[in-house]
Scaffold this motif. Structure first.
Motif, PDB file in Angstrom:
ATOM      1  N   GLU A 117       3.360  -0.251   5.580  1.00  0.00           N
ATOM      2  CA  GLU A 117       4.561   0.457   5.175  1.00  0.00           C
ATOM      3  C   GLU A 117       4.206   1.757   4.457  1.00  0.00           C
ATOM      4  O   GLU A 117       3.237   1.813   3.724  1.00  0.00           O
ATOM      5  CB  GLU A 117       5.322  -0.469   4.213  1.00  0.00           C
ATOM      6  CG  GLU A 117       6.739  -0.141   3.944  1.00  0.00           C
ATOM      7  CD  GLU A 117       7.373  -1.256   3.118  1.00  0.00           C
ATOM      8  OE1 GLU A 117       7.570  -1.030   1.905  1.00  0.00           O
ATOM      9  OE2 GLU A 117       7.686  -2.329   3.673  1.00  0.00           O
ATOM     10  N   LYS A 118       5.005   2.777   4.669  1.00  0.00           N
ATOM     11  CA  LYS A 118       4.909   4.018   3.889  1.00  0.00           C
ATOM     12  C   LYS A 118       5.841   3.828   2.708  1.00  0.00           C
ATOM     13  O   LYS A 118       7.028   3.542   2.886  1.00  0.00           O
ATOM     14  CB  LYS A 118       5.347   5.230   4.710  1.00  0.00           C
ATOM     15  CG  LYS A 118       4.506   5.498   5.915  1.00  0.00           C
ATOM     16  CD  LYS A 118       3.341   6.346   5.584  1.00  0.00           C
ATOM     17  CE  LYS A 118       2.628   6.755   6.877  1.00  0.00           C
ATOM     18  NZ  LYS A 118       1.431   7.469   6.625  1.00  0.00           N
ATOM     19  N   ARG A 119       5.291   3.956   1.492  1.00  0.00           N
ATOM     20  CA  ARG A 119       6.084   3.691   0.302  1.00  0.00           C
ATOM     21  C   ARG A 119       5.550   4.530  -0.856  1.00  0.00           C
ATOM     22  O   ARG A 119       4.368   4.818  -0.929  1.00  0.00           O
ATOM     23  CB  ARG A 119       5.968   2.203  -0.039  1.00  0.00           C
ATOM     24  CG  ARG A 119       6.896   1.757  -1.151  1.00  0.00           C
ATOM     25  CD  ARG A 119       6.615   0.363  -1.637  1.00  0.00           C
ATOM     26  NE  ARG A 119       7.046  -0.701  -0.742  1.00  0.00           N
ATOM     27  CZ  ARG A 119       7.107  -1.971  -1.110  1.00  0.00           C
ATOM     28  NH1 ARG A 119       6.764  -2.348  -2.331  1.00  0.00           N
ATOM     29  NH2 ARG A 119       7.505  -2.895  -0.260  1.00  0.00           N
ATOM     30  N   LYS A 120       6.451   4.885  -1.760  1.00  0.00           N
ATOM     31  CA  LYS A 120       6.047   5.568  -2.983  1.00  0.00           C
ATOM     32  C   LYS A 120       5.622   4.529  -4.008  1.00  0.00           C
ATOM     33  O   LYS A 120       6.276   3.500  -4.154  1.00  0.00           O
ATOM     34  CB  LYS A 120       7.206   6.372  -3.577  1.00  0.00           C
ATOM     35  CG  LYS A 120       7.586   7.581  -2.784  1.00  0.00           C
ATOM     36  CD  LYS A 120       8.689   8.354  -3.492  1.00  0.00           C
ATOM     37  CE  LYS A 120       9.110   9.536  -2.649  1.00  0.00           C
ATOM     38  NZ  LYS A 120      10.041  10.409  -3.378  1.00  0.00           N
ATOM     39  N   VAL A 121       4.524   4.810  -4.698  1.00  0.00           N
ATOM     40  CA  VAL A 121       4.117   3.967  -5.812  1.00  0.00           C
ATOM     41  C   VAL A 121       4.303   4.785  -7.089  1.00  0.00           C
ATOM     42  O   VAL A 121       4.229   6.003  -7.072  1.00  0.00           O
ATOM     43  CB  VAL A 121       2.652   3.478  -5.679  1.00  0.00           C
ATOM     44  CG1 VAL A 121       2.509   2.532  -4.504  1.00  0.00           C
ATOM     45  CG2 VAL A 121       1.682   4.630  -5.558  1.00  0.00           C
ATOM     46  N   LYS A 122       4.584   4.114  -8.189  1.00  0.00           N
ATOM     47  CA  LYS A 122       4.825   4.822  -9.451  1.00  0.00           C
ATOM     48  C   LYS A 122       3.540   5.249 -10.130  1.00  0.00           C
ATOM     49  O   LYS A 122       3.499   6.245 -10.829  1.00  0.00           O
ATOM     50  CB  LYS A 122       5.628   3.948 -10.409  1.00  0.00           C
ATOM     51  CG  LYS A 122       7.056   3.780  -9.991  1.00  0.00           C
ATOM     52  CD  LYS A 122       7.820   3.036 -11.066  1.00  0.00           C
ATOM     53  CE  LYS A 122       9.269   2.985 -10.687  1.00  0.00           C
ATOM     54  NZ  LYS A 122      10.121   3.591 -11.672  1.00  0.00           N
ATOM     55  N   LYS A 123       2.482   4.437  -9.932  1.00  0.00           N
ATOM     56  CA  LYS A 123       1.211   4.700 -10.602  1.00  0.00           C
ATOM     57  C   LYS A 123       0.110   4.855  -9.573  1.00  0.00           C
ATOM     58  O   LYS A 123       0.236   4.397  -8.442  1.00  0.00           O
ATOM     59  CB  LYS A 123       0.852   3.533 -11.535  1.00  0.00           C
ATOM     60  CG  LYS A 123       1.878   3.256 -12.598  1.00  0.00           C
ATOM     61  CD  LYS A 123       1.447   2.126 -13.508  1.00  0.00           C
ATOM     62  CE  LYS A 123       1.389   0.821 -12.763  1.00  0.00           C
ATOM     63  NZ  LYS A 123       1.112  -0.347 -13.589  1.00  0.00           N
ATOM     64  N   ALA A 124      -0.975   5.462 -10.006  1.00  0.00           N
ATOM     65  CA  ALA A 124      -2.137   5.616  -9.128  1.00  0.00           C
ATOM     66  C   ALA A 124      -2.826   4.272  -8.939  1.00  0.00           C
ATOM     67  O   ALA A 124      -2.773   3.408  -9.804  1.00  0.00           O
ATOM     68  CB  ALA A 124      -3.120   6.612  -9.742  1.00  0.00           C
ATOM     69  N   PHE A 125      -3.461   4.112  -7.785  1.00  0.00           N
ATOM     70  CA  PHE A 125      -4.335   2.965  -7.578  1.00  0.00           C
ATOM     71  C   PHE A 125      -5.628   3.288  -8.318  1.00  0.00           C
ATOM     72  O   PHE A 125      -6.330   4.228  -7.971  1.00  0.00           O
ATOM     73  CB  PHE A 125      -4.621   2.753  -6.087  1.00  0.00           C
ATOM     74  CG  PHE A 125      -3.474   2.142  -5.350  1.00  0.00           C
ATOM     75  CD1 PHE A 125      -3.341   0.765  -5.276  1.00  0.00           C
ATOM     76  CD2 PHE A 125      -2.516   2.936  -4.737  1.00  0.00           C
ATOM     77  CE1 PHE A 125      -2.280   0.188  -4.594  1.00  0.00           C
ATOM     78  CE2 PHE A 125      -1.452   2.371  -4.057  1.00  0.00           C
ATOM     79  CZ  PHE A 125      -1.335   0.993  -3.992  1.00  0.00           C
TER      80      PHE A 125
END
Length: 151
Positions: free
Chosen positions: A135-143
């Protein structure tokens, strides 16, 4: 303009506070959220320097600047992710062990484990029959990779 501190996060503001301001966004790759010093450009073409005084990562929704009429907010580009949905603790433990052995960072949202897309992990998930989707998704924090060595 040089940004040295985060004003707030947009989630801490009420709708009225947001609606009365013109919002410019700084679009970043999630990997750039860990950079305390960087040069960025807003979606309106304004160049900014970020030089955070405190040692913290940027987070989606961080407000870099705000006055009575304007606001500049961090937004994150879509990441290519594997969204893993283990059905039970055994599956969760097995996949967590496999990811840990590979030192792959993960994030969690509700009952899902999120990792950046990796074709080898995709093959592993198919082999062990653990439910997942790409899935293409926005994450709030960096991995964030955690430093570790096998000695």
């Amino acid at each position: 303009m040089i940004i040295e501190r985060i004003v707030t996060n947009i989630e801490q503001l009420n709708t009225k506070e947001i609606e009365k301001r013109h919002v410019e966004k700084v679009l970043l790759e999630s990997a750039h959220l860990v950079k305390r010093i960087q040069r960025v450009k807003t979606d309106h073409g304004r160049e900014l320097g970020i030089r955070l005084q405190e040692p913290r990562d940027l987070v989606a929704g961080d407000v870099l600047y705000m006055d009575e009429k304007n606001m500049i907010v961090i937004d994150v580009l879509l990441d290519d992710l594997l969204v893993i949905s283990p059905r039970n603790m055994q599956e969760m433990g097995m996949i967590a062990h496999q990811l840990g052995n590979r030192h792959l960072p993960a994030q969690f949202e509700a009952d899902d484990m999120l990792i950046q897309y990796d074709y080898l992990i995709e093959q592993l998930l198919e082999e062990v029959d653990i439910p997942f989707k790409r899935e293409k998704r926005k994450v709030k924090k960096a991995f964030r990779h955690i430093g570790h060595s096998h000695e």
